[in-house]
Design an enzyme around this catalytic site. Structure first.
Site, mmCIF file in Angstrom:
data_model
loop_
_atom_site.group_PDB
_atom_site.id
_atom_site.type_symbol
_atom_site.label_atom_id
_atom_site.label_comp_id
_atom_site.label_asym_id
_atom_site.label_seq_id
_atom_site.Cartn_x
_atom_site.Cartn_y
_atom_site.Cartn_z
ATOM 1 N N LYS A 15 0.838 -1.218 0.000
ATOM 2 C CA LYS A 15 0.000 0.000 0.000
ATOM 3 C C LYS A 15 0.863 1.254 0.000
ATOM 4 O O LYS A 15 0.650 2.177 -0.773
ATOM 5 C CB LYS A 15 -0.915 0.038 1.241
ATOM 6 C CG LYS A 15 -1.843 -1.129 1.394
ATOM 7 C CD LYS A 15 -2.711 -1.007 2.646
ATOM 8 C CE LYS A 15 -1.936 -0.996 3.942
ATOM 9 N NZ LYS A 15 -1.254 -2.250 4.282
ATOM 10 N N ARG A 90 -9.346 0.915 8.516
ATOM 11 C CA ARG A 90 -8.966 -0.494 8.671
ATOM 12 C C ARG A 90 -9.836 -1.200 9.698
ATOM 13 O O ARG A 90 -9.417 -2.181 10.303
ATOM 14 C CB ARG A 90 -7.469 -0.652 8.936
ATOM 15 C CG ARG A 90 -6.951 -0.022 10.135
ATOM 16 C CD ARG A 90 -5.487 0.328 9.957
ATOM 17 N NE ARG A 90 -4.604 -0.795 9.912
ATOM 18 C CZ ARG A 90 -3.345 -0.712 9.406
ATOM 19 N NH1 ARG A 90 -2.898 0.413 8.899
ATOM 20 N NH2 ARG A 90 -2.581 -1.736 9.421
ATOM 21 N N ARG A 129 12.012 -5.616 4.625
ATOM 22 C CA ARG A 129 11.742 -4.189 4.353
ATOM 23 C C ARG A 129 12.721 -3.294 5.131
ATOM 24 O O ARG A 129 13.037 -3.523 6.290
ATOM 25 C CB ARG A 129 10.325 -3.819 4.779
ATOM 26 C CG ARG A 129 10.111 -2.301 4.721
ATOM 27 C CD ARG A 129 8.680 -1.888 4.803
ATOM 28 N NE ARG A 129 7.999 -2.356 5.996
ATOM 29 C CZ ARG A 129 6.702 -2.211 6.189
ATOM 30 N NH1 ARG A 129 5.950 -1.627 5.277
ATOM 31 N NH2 ARG A 129 6.147 -2.674 7.288
ATOM 32 N N ARG A 162 11.620 -1.193 10.650
ATOM 33 C CA ARG A 162 10.539 -0.841 11.573
ATOM 34 C C ARG A 162 10.479 -1.817 12.743
ATOM 35 O O ARG A 162 10.686 -3.015 12.568
ATOM 36 C CB ARG A 162 9.198 -0.844 10.820
ATOM 37 C CG ARG A 162 8.889 0.485 10.200
ATOM 38 C CD ARG A 162 7.709 0.482 9.294
ATOM 39 N NE ARG A 162 6.507 -0.176 9.791
ATOM 40 C CZ ARG A 162 5.344 -0.168 9.134
ATOM 41 N NH1 ARG A 162 5.250 0.483 7.980
ATOM 42 N NH2 ARG A 162 4.302 -0.796 9.605
ATOM 43 N N ARG A 173 -0.129 -8.901 13.274
ATOM 44 C CA ARG A 173 -0.731 -7.885 12.386
ATOM 45 C C ARG A 173 -1.600 -8.551 11.326
ATOM 46 O O ARG A 173 -2.667 -8.052 10.980
ATOM 47 C CB ARG A 173 0.365 -7.038 11.727
ATOM 48 C CG ARG A 173 1.010 -6.055 12.712
ATOM 49 C CD ARG A 173 2.362 -5.573 12.241
ATOM 50 N NE ARG A 173 2.316 -4.824 11.009
ATOM 51 C CZ ARG A 173 3.375 -4.606 10.227
ATOM 52 N NH1 ARG A 173 4.566 -5.103 10.562
ATOM 53 N NH2 ARG A 173 3.262 -3.898 9.136
HETATM 54 P P1 AP5 Z 1 4.947 -1.553 1.762
HETATM 55 O O1 AP5 Z 1 4.578 -0.735 0.583
HETATM 56 O O2 AP5 Z 1 5.725 -0.921 2.862
HETATM 57 O O3 AP5 Z 1 3.618 -2.276 2.336
HETATM 58 P P2 AP5 Z 1 2.389 -1.699 3.144
HETATM 59 O O4 AP5 Z 1 1.182 -2.407 2.611
HETATM 60 O O5 AP5 Z 1 2.374 -0.214 3.147
HETATM 61 O O6 AP5 Z 1 2.757 -2.295 4.566
HETATM 62 P P3 AP5 Z 1 2.717 -1.670 6.003
HETATM 63 O O7 AP5 Z 1 3.446 -2.656 6.884
HETATM 64 O O8 AP5 Z 1 3.216 -0.260 6.012
HETATM 65 O O9 AP5 Z 1 1.225 -1.701 6.289
HETATM 66 P P4 AP5 Z 1 0.573 -1.717 7.633
HETATM 67 O O10 AP5 Z 1 -0.813 -1.522 7.225
HETATM 68 O O11 AP5 Z 1 0.824 -2.865 8.513
HETATM 69 O O12 AP5 Z 1 1.348 -0.541 8.407
HETATM 70 P P5 AP5 Z 1 0.928 0.924 8.774
HETATM 71 O O13 AP5 Z 1 2.144 1.741 8.764
HETATM 72 O O14 AP5 Z 1 -0.265 1.353 8.009
HETATM 73 O O15 AP5 Z 1 5.717 -2.860 1.229
HETATM 74 C C1 AP5 Z 1 6.190 -3.835 2.134
HETATM 75 C C2 AP5 Z 1 7.533 -4.397 1.619
HETATM 76 O O16 AP5 Z 1 7.292 -5.108 0.404
HETATM 77 C C3 AP5 Z 1 8.576 -3.311 1.275
HETATM 78 O O17 AP5 Z 1 9.860 -3.782 1.594
HETATM 79 C C4 AP5 Z 1 8.427 -3.120 -0.248
HETATM 80 O O18 AP5 Z 1 9.649 -2.717 -0.851
HETATM 81 C C5 AP5 Z 1 8.044 -4.523 -0.692
HETATM 82 N N1 AP5 Z 1 7.143 -4.540 -1.849
HETATM 83 C C6 AP5 Z 1 6.139 -3.657 -2.143
HETATM 84 N N2 AP5 Z 1 5.536 -4.006 -3.282
HETATM 85 C C7 AP5 Z 1 6.152 -5.156 -3.713
HETATM 86 C C8 AP5 Z 1 5.956 -6.015 -4.834
HETATM 87 N N3 AP5 Z 1 4.996 -5.763 -5.744
HETATM 88 N N4 AP5 Z 1 6.766 -7.097 -4.940
HETATM 89 C C9 AP5 Z 1 7.744 -7.354 -4.025
HETATM 90 N N5 AP5 Z 1 7.978 -6.563 -2.951
HETATM 91 C C10 AP5 Z 1 7.188 -5.482 -2.798
HETATM 92 O O19 AP5 Z 1 0.431 0.710 10.275
HETATM 93 C C11 AP5 Z 1 1.318 0.349 11.307
HETATM 94 C C12 AP5 Z 1 0.552 0.271 12.616
HETATM 95 O O20 AP5 Z 1 -0.038 1.558 12.911
HETATM 96 C C13 AP5 Z 1 -0.638 -0.703 12.637
HETATM 97 O O21 AP5 Z 1 -0.230 -2.010 12.940
HETATM 98 C C14 AP5 Z 1 -1.491 -0.063 13.749
HETATM 99 O O22 AP5 Z 1 -1.003 -0.374 15.025
HETATM 100 C C15 AP5 Z 1 -1.310 1.420 13.502
HETATM 101 N N6 AP5 Z 1 -2.323 1.960 12.576
HETATM 102 C C16 AP5 Z 1 -2.090 2.504 11.351
HETATM 103 N N7 AP5 Z 1 -3.239 2.888 10.784
HETATM 104 C C17 AP5 Z 1 -4.225 2.583 11.666
HETATM 105 C C18 AP5 Z 1 -5.641 2.712 11.646
HETATM 106 N N8 AP5 Z 1 -6.280 3.227 10.594
HETATM 107 N N9 AP5 Z 1 -6.342 2.288 12.723
HETATM 108 C C19 AP5 Z 1 -5.731 1.773 13.785
HETATM 109 N N10 AP5 Z 1 -4.391 1.599 13.873
HETATM 110 C C20 AP5 Z 1 -3.643 1.998 12.818
#
Ligand code: AP5
Length: 221
Positions: A15, A90, A129, A162, A173
């Site tokens: 994402k 989410r 990552r 991270r 997660r």
């Molecule tokens: P990346 O693009 O970083 O993936 P992502 O889907 O953004 O993953 P996140 O881990 O950031 O999502 P998340 O939802 O868990 O975390 P968030 O920060 O929102 O890609 C991942 C890896 O794969 C990278 O190394 C990339 O290079 C590689 N990659 C990408 N595309 C690829 C491809 N096509 N092929 C191969 N490799 C590829 O949230 C973190 C925490 O914050 C949550 O756990 C929660 O505690 C809190 N939080 C955030 N938002 C909320 C909310 N709305 N409500 C409640 N808590 C929340």
């Protein structure tokens, strides 16, 4: 025409990688709730300290806190022409809250892009990552490594891993994703705006090309 986009998908589905590219390509603000929580943590704010408890455990920050934060952010002037939401909503209460917020402004989302990647592939991606704390660029040691080990290609900052990318936390997660977040896929399907990209083993450039194609179709109405 502005675009209001929601990016859906499991942790690690890509994402953030895609939202950043789409935001750059369409000059839209990229709003990642995870990035906002991490920035607050880095600045030592009370919000950051509170969010850290949940992030470290791999669980969700409470809806009330997250929804209030997003409402404030969407009220800022740069969001008037549209935005791309990454990691929000989410949970069903968050999706309903966003819908009410938009209804109050006589607005609606244009599209919910769901990047679909199976769990086993995700664990491999997240443990590899690394990201740049300065510019936010995301790397992957396996699929998309920096030119020089441990250093951002763009600004030379030392890359970081991270805290929540440890295997045990990743599994929690994913559990939370399937239980609490996945139901919102059906929510957006019912509203007729869901577009799913089956992205298993698909390189980032190909995922981006598919997103651009479907955004062009949305724009064309
Ligand atoms: P990346 O693009 O970083 O993936 P992502 O889907 O953004 O993953 P996140 O881990 O950031 O999502 P998340 O939802 O868990 O975390 P968030 O920060 O929102 O890609 C991942 C890896 O794969 C990278 O190394 C990339 O290079 C590689 N990659 C990408 N595309 C690829 C491809 N096509 N092929 C191969 N490799 C590829 O949230 C973190 C925490 O914050 C949550 O756990 C929660 O505690 C809190 N939080 C955030 N938002 C909320 C909310 N709305 N409500 C409640 N808590 C929340």
């Amino acid at each position: 025409m502005g675009l209001r986009i929601v990016m859906l998908g499991a942790p690690g589905a890509g994402k953030g990688t895609q939202a950043k590219r789409v935001a750059d390509a369409h000059s839209l603000p990229h709003i990642s709730t995870g990035d906002i929580f991490r920035a607050n943590l880095a600045q030592g704010t009370p919000l950051g300290t509170k969010a850290k408890e949940y992030m470290d455990a791999g669980t969700l920050v409470p809806d009330e806190l997250t929804c209030a934060l997003v409402a404030d952010r969407l009220a800022e002037a740069d969001c008037a022409p549209g935005y791309i939401l990454d990691g929000f909503p989410r949970s069903l209460p968050q999706a309903e809250n966003l819908e009410r917020l938009l209804d109050d402004r006589s607005q609606r989302l244009d599209v919910a892009v769901n990047i679909d990647v199976p769990d086993p592939e995700i664990v491999g991606r997240l443990t590899a990552r690394r990201s740049c704390p300065q510019c936010g660029r995301i790397y992957n040691l396996t699929y998309d490594p920096p030119r020089r080990e441990g250093v951002c290609d763009d600004d030379g900052a030392a890359l970081v891993q991270r805290d929540d990318d440890r295997e045990e936390t990743i599994r929690e997660r994913l559990r939370v994703y399937h239980e609490t977040t996945e139901p919102i896929i059906a929510f957006y399907e019912e509203r007729g705006i869901l577009k799913t990209i089956p992205a298993s083993k698909m390189p980032p450039d190909d995922v981006f090309a598919q997103i651009e194609e479907l955004l062009a179709a949305v724009r064309a109405g």
